[in-house]
Write a protein that holds these residues in place. Structure first.
Motif, PDB file in Angstrom:
ATOM      1  N   LYS A 280       0.825  -1.206   0.000  1.00  0.00           N
ATOM      2  CA  LYS A 280       0.000   0.000   0.000  1.00  0.00           C
ATOM      3  C   LYS A 280       0.864   1.263   0.000  1.00  0.00           C
ATOM      4  CE  LYS A 280      -4.048   1.071   2.314  1.00  0.00           C
ATOM      5  NZ  LYS A 280      -4.871   1.320   3.504  1.00  0.00           N
ATOM      6  N   ALA A 281       1.855   1.292   0.872  1.00  0.00           N
ATOM      7  CA  ALA A 281       2.668   2.500   1.012  1.00  0.00           C
ATOM      8  C   ALA A 281       3.946   2.165   1.756  1.00  0.00           C
ATOM      9  CB  ALA A 281       1.890   3.562   1.783  1.00  0.00           C
ATOM     10  N   CYS A 282       4.800   3.160   1.831  1.00  0.00           N
ATOM     11  CA  CYS A 282       6.057   2.952   2.541  1.00  0.00           C
ATOM     12  C   CYS A 282       6.551   4.295   3.072  1.00  0.00           C
ATOM     13  CB  CYS A 282       7.059   2.360   1.560  1.00  0.00           C
ATOM     14  SG  CYS A 282       8.694   2.204   2.224  1.00  0.00           S
ATOM     15  N   ILE A 283       7.210   4.230   4.202  1.00  0.00           N
ATOM     16  CA  ILE A 283       7.929   5.409   4.699  1.00  0.00           C
ATOM     17  C   ILE A 283       9.392   5.067   4.503  1.00  0.00           C
ATOM     18  CG2 ILE A 283       8.330   6.894   6.684  1.00  0.00           C
ATOM     19  CD1 ILE A 283       5.659   5.766   7.783  1.00  0.00           C
ATOM     20  N   PRO A 284      10.024   5.674   3.496  1.00  0.00           N
ATOM     21  CA  PRO A 284      11.359   5.177   3.119  1.00  0.00           C
ATOM     22  C   PRO A 284      12.498   5.572   4.043  1.00  0.00           C
ATOM     23  CG  PRO A 284      10.613   6.878   1.591  1.00  0.00           C
ATOM     24  CD  PRO A 284       9.513   6.685   2.573  1.00  0.00           C
ATOM     25  N   GLY A 285      12.335   6.604   4.877  1.00  0.00           N
ATOM     26  CA  GLY A 285      13.507   7.054   5.632  1.00  0.00           C
ATOM     27  C   GLY A 285      13.236   7.413   7.080  1.00  0.00           C
ATOM     28  N   GLY A 286      12.421   6.601   7.766  1.00  0.00           N
ATOM     29  CA  GLY A 286      12.091   6.931   9.152  1.00  0.00           C
ATOM     30  C   GLY A 286      10.901   7.878   9.187  1.00  0.00           C
ATOM     31  N   PHE A 329      13.185   2.033   6.890  1.00  0.00           N
ATOM     32  CA  PHE A 329      12.292   1.721   5.768  1.00  0.00           C
ATOM     33  C   PHE A 329      11.085   0.938   6.311  1.00  0.00           C
ATOM     34  CE2 PHE A 329      11.185  -0.475   1.798  1.00  0.00           C
ATOM     35  CZ  PHE A 329      11.437   0.491   0.834  1.00  0.00           C
ATOM     36  N   ILE A 330       9.919   1.590   6.357  1.00  0.00           N
ATOM     37  CA  ILE A 330       8.736   0.958   6.972  1.00  0.00           C
ATOM     38  C   ILE A 330       7.721   0.637   5.872  1.00  0.00           C
ATOM     39  CG2 ILE A 330       6.943   1.201   8.740  1.00  0.00           C
ATOM     40  CD1 ILE A 330       8.647   3.560   9.892  1.00  0.00           C
ATOM     41  N   VAL A 331       7.377  -0.636   5.745  1.00  0.00           N
ATOM     42  CA  VAL A 331       6.480  -1.066   4.662  1.00  0.00           C
ATOM     43  C   VAL A 331       5.073  -1.333   5.219  1.00  0.00           C
ATOM     44  CG1 VAL A 331       6.084  -2.862   2.927  1.00  0.00           C
ATOM     45  CG2 VAL A 331       8.413  -2.076   3.397  1.00  0.00           C
ATOM     46  N   LEU A 332       4.060  -0.805   4.520  1.00  0.00           N
ATOM     47  CA  LEU A 332       2.671  -1.023   4.927  1.00  0.00           C
ATOM     48  C   LEU A 332       1.937  -1.791   3.825  1.00  0.00           C
ATOM     49  CD1 LEU A 332       3.578   1.772   6.396  1.00  0.00           C
ATOM     50  CD2 LEU A 332       1.148   2.050   6.749  1.00  0.00           C
ATOM     51  N   ASP A 333       1.283  -2.892   4.188  1.00  0.00           N
ATOM     52  CA  ASP A 333       0.527  -3.640   3.177  1.00  0.00           C
ATOM     53  C   ASP A 333      -0.912  -3.133   3.110  1.00  0.00           C
ATOM     54  OD1 ASP A 333      -1.040  -4.842   5.122  1.00  0.00           O
ATOM     55  OD2 ASP A 333      -0.017  -6.779   5.032  1.00  0.00           O
ATOM     56  N   GLU A 334      -1.700  -3.752   2.226  1.00  0.00           N
ATOM     57  CA  GLU A 334      -3.046  -3.268   1.945  1.00  0.00           C
ATOM     58  C   GLU A 334      -3.985  -3.312   3.152  1.00  0.00           C
ATOM     59  OE1 GLU A 334      -4.947  -6.043  -0.821  1.00  0.00           O
ATOM     60  OE2 GLU A 334      -3.408  -7.490  -0.307  1.00  0.00           O
ATOM     61  N   ASP A 335      -3.672  -4.114   4.177  1.00  0.00           N
ATOM     62  CA  ASP A 335      -4.543  -4.222   5.347  1.00  0.00           C
ATOM     63  C   ASP A 335      -4.383  -3.060   6.324  1.00  0.00           C
ATOM     64  OD1 ASP A 335      -5.511  -6.565   4.423  1.00  0.00           O
ATOM     65  OD2 ASP A 335      -4.443  -7.869   5.844  1.00  0.00           O
ATOM     66  N   GLN A 336      -3.365  -2.251   6.136  1.00  0.00           N
ATOM     67  CA  GLN A 336      -3.090  -1.200   7.128  1.00  0.00           C
ATOM     68  C   GLN A 336      -3.986   0.017   6.907  1.00  0.00           C
ATOM     69  OE1 GLN A 336      -1.249  -2.401   9.467  1.00  0.00           O
ATOM     70  NE2 GLN A 336      -0.972  -4.175   8.108  1.00  0.00           N
ATOM     71  N   CYS A 337      -4.294   0.696   8.007  1.00  0.00           N
ATOM     72  CA  CYS A 337      -5.148   1.878   7.957  1.00  0.00           C
ATOM     73  C   CYS A 337      -4.269   3.117   8.097  1.00  0.00           C
ATOM     74  CB  CYS A 337      -6.146   1.824   9.100  1.00  0.00           C
ATOM     75  SG  CYS A 337      -7.138   3.310   9.238  1.00  0.00           S
ATOM     76  N   ILE A 338      -4.298   3.951   7.089  1.00  0.00           N
ATOM     77  CA  ILE A 338      -3.415   5.129   7.090  1.00  0.00           C
ATOM     78  C   ILE A 338      -3.821   6.112   8.193  1.00  0.00           C
ATOM     79  CG2 ILE A 338      -2.612   7.106   5.695  1.00  0.00           C
ATOM     80  CD1 ILE A 338      -1.507   4.379   4.744  1.00  0.00           C
ATOM     81  N   VAL A 339      -5.123   6.208   8.461  1.00  0.00           N
ATOM     82  CA  VAL A 339      -5.569   7.151   9.498  1.00  0.00           C
ATOM     83  C   VAL A 339      -5.030   6.704  10.867  1.00  0.00           C
ATOM     84  CG1 VAL A 339      -7.577   8.188  10.644  1.00  0.00           C
ATOM     85  CG2 VAL A 339      -7.633   7.746   8.181  1.00  0.00           C
ATOM     86  N   GLU A 340      -5.149   5.421  11.133  1.00  0.00           N
ATOM     87  CA  GLU A 340      -4.655   4.895  12.409  1.00  0.00           C
ATOM     88  C   GLU A 340      -3.132   5.084  12.517  1.00  0.00           C
ATOM     89  OE1 GLU A 340      -5.404   0.725  12.856  1.00  0.00           O
ATOM     90  OE2 GLU A 340      -4.655   0.689  14.906  1.00  0.00           O
ATOM     91  N   HIS A 341      -2.475   4.789  11.430  1.00  0.00           N
ATOM     92  CA  HIS A 341      -1.017   4.909  11.390  1.00  0.00           C
ATOM     93  C   HIS A 341      -0.599   6.377  11.629  1.00  0.00           C
ATOM     94  CE1 HIS A 341       3.013   4.645   9.685  1.00  0.00           C
ATOM     95  NE2 HIS A 341       2.695   5.703   9.004  1.00  0.00           N
ATOM     96  N   THR A 342      -1.278   7.299  10.961  1.00  0.00           N
ATOM     97  CA  THR A 342      -0.934   8.727  11.098  1.00  0.00           C
ATOM     98  C   THR A 342      -1.220   9.207  12.522  1.00  0.00           C
ATOM     99  OG1 THR A 342      -1.642   8.939   8.798  1.00  0.00           O
ATOM    100  CG2 THR A 342      -1.210  10.981   9.963  1.00  0.00           C
TER     101      THR A 342
END
Ligand code: NAD
Ligand code: SF4
Length: 441
Positions: A280-286, A329-342
């Motif tokens: 789904k997304a990634c945070i490439p540098g912390g 490098f933090i990888v998020l798959d399709e099951d992750q919720c961006i709102v919760e993560h943020t």
């Protein structure tokens, strides 16, 4: 396969100890360096193109050449080992398994900078590592590589390890210096930069653990050879700590010519995403760099492959500066919720704000409150605009980069994943029991 410079001996049993490190050629770079002048070593570092590995990517040779040298005033090297960026654990690995690589790098760097007393400031939570470092320092001293008149050159150098109290903000270089001086870790206004006015107002170079460790292979193979590895202004090798939804979390040494796709999916590195889930997304540098959605992560806006280097991770209109950051490098798959993560990140930054600047102290709290409300299904559509407004008022209006680091994840999440925020608001009952990712796939 990527060339290994820093981790080439990490697998050797007993490499943590002087005897084994020495047998593997350790302290050979220091011996070579002591036959050179500080100016010649500095030139090698400049030619190598090494950029600061803590996150900002500032050229190390240039930073060293900015060091003020007023007559009769001591200078210091301070190694920033306060590695606290969420998703980042590469320096921990280096210090735990290769402490002599750091000590040797510090010895050479201290010689160049004229620092007779150098420090390692280490985050409080790495509670078992100071003992490892102190043991390595004692071993190096017993072998004549630290202390008085090192290798008969007349150069003296002592290294001290200082434990931090566990505050994220003490990784910001000026807060770190305040803490090292025994005060509360409040960031100072820059300029003046530490290179001019640092520890106890003396000229000080603050460098990350990995940057200083990289000095050893640079001297070993020469700056010119180091510069041939990698691409463009992304020279040498880089440590990446990979985590999140991947099959093989860990610390990898890459040569910055590989693509992001290769890094995530190849067996040499992350080994793909578990259970065949989609990226789904990634945070490439912390966590201080913005989240990047999969489509922009694997390809640039021009359709070119995206590479794991400072230049390729910098464009695309979703970030200012470099996205390599601290290499977390933090990888998020399709099951992750961006709102919760943020929201989780917003809670972190609010908790870690030192409170000196109003936009950061108040804004981080408001962002956390609004995100919590939306995530629980209690938000209104206008809350998304309010959130956007709050983060805009923080960015660029604070003493240190923590403010920007708190604002950017929120801005990127709204820009790229607005539909997830809207889903939480439109589906209050569902959002209390499920997250967006699970509800959609
Ligand atoms: P910065 O760009 O302000 O400075 C980078 C370095 O260059 C500093 O050491 C600074 O003193 C030096 N410098 C810059 N201009 C100079 C000049 N004109 N003269 C002398 N020296 C100069 O960035 P920063 O605040 O050091 O770092 C921010 C980065 O830290 C973020 O991008 C983030 O990725 C990273 N970070 C890392 C961690 C971690 O755990 N590794 C944690 C939080 C943030
Ligand atoms: Fe403190 Fe935040 Fe201001 Fe940095 S930006 S000095 S953490 S209040």
């Amino acid at each position: 396969m990527s060339k290994k410079l820093l981790l080439k001996d990490a697998h050797v049993e007993g490499i943590r100890y002087f005897e084994t490190y020495r047998k593997q050629g350790g302290y050979g770079a220091a011996e070579k360096a002591f036959k050179m002048t500080p100016e010649e070593i500095l030139e090698e570092v400049k030619v190598s193109g090494l950029r600061g590995r803590g996150g900002a990517g500032f050229p190390t040779g240039m930073k060293w050449s900015f060091l003020a040298k007023p007559e009769g005033v001591p200078r210091h090297l301070v190694v920033n080992a306060d590695e606290s960026e969420p998703g980042t654990f590469k320096d921990r690995y280096l210090m735990e398994y290769l402490p002599h690589l750091l000590i040797e790098g510090m010895l050479i760097s201290s010689f160049v900078l004229g620092s007779n007393v150098s420090y390692i400031y280490i985050r409080g939570e790495y509670s078992w590592i100071p003992d490892i470092l102190e043991e390595a320092i004692e071993e190096a001293k017993a072998a004549g590589f630290l202390g008085k008149n090192i290798l008969g050159t007349g150069f003296d150098c002592e290294i001290y390890v200082q434990r931090g109290g566990g505050a994220y903000i003490c990784g910001e270089e000026t807060a770190l210096l305040e803490s090292l001086e025994g005060k509360r870790g409040n960031p100072r206004l820059k300029p003046p930069f530490p290179a001019v006015k640092g520890l106890w107002e003396r000229p000080t170079v603050v460098n990350n653990v990995e940057s200083i460790a990289a000095i050893v292979p640079i001297i070993d193979i020469t700056g010119a050879e180091y510069a041939k590895i990698g691409v463009g202004r992304s020279t040498g090798t880089k440590l990446i700590s990979a985590c999140g939804n991947i099959n093989k979390p860990g610390v990898y040494e890459i040569d910055m010519t590989i693509t992001v796709e290769e890094f995530i999916y190849s067996d040499e590195y992350c080994g793909g995403i578990p259970n065949g889930k989609k990226l789904k997304a990634c945070i490439p540098g912390g966590s201080s760099v913005p989240i990047v959605p999969a489509n922009l992560l694997l390809k640039t806006v021009n359709g070119e492959p995206r590479y794991m280097n400072y230049e390729s991770l910098a464009d695309g209109g979703f970030a200012t500066g470099t996205m390599m950051g601290s290499g977390g490098f933090i990888v998020l798959d399709e099951d992750q919720c961006i709102v919760e993560h943020t929201m989780t990140l917003a809670r972190f930054y609010h908790h870690e704000s030192c409170g000196q600047c109003t936009p950061c102290r108040e804004g981080t709290g408001w962002m956390h409150k609004i995100l919590k409300k939306i995530e629980k299904g209690e938000g209104k559509m206008e809350d998304i605009d309010l959130l956007w407004d709050v983060q805009r008022k923080i960015e660029g209006n604070t003493i240190c980069p923590l403010g920007d680091a708190a604002a950017w994840p929120v801005a990127a999440a709204i820009r790229h994943f607005r539909d997830e925020f809207e889903w939480h608001i439109k589906n209050p009952e569902l959002s209390q029991t499920q997250n967006y990712g699970l509800a959609h796939y």
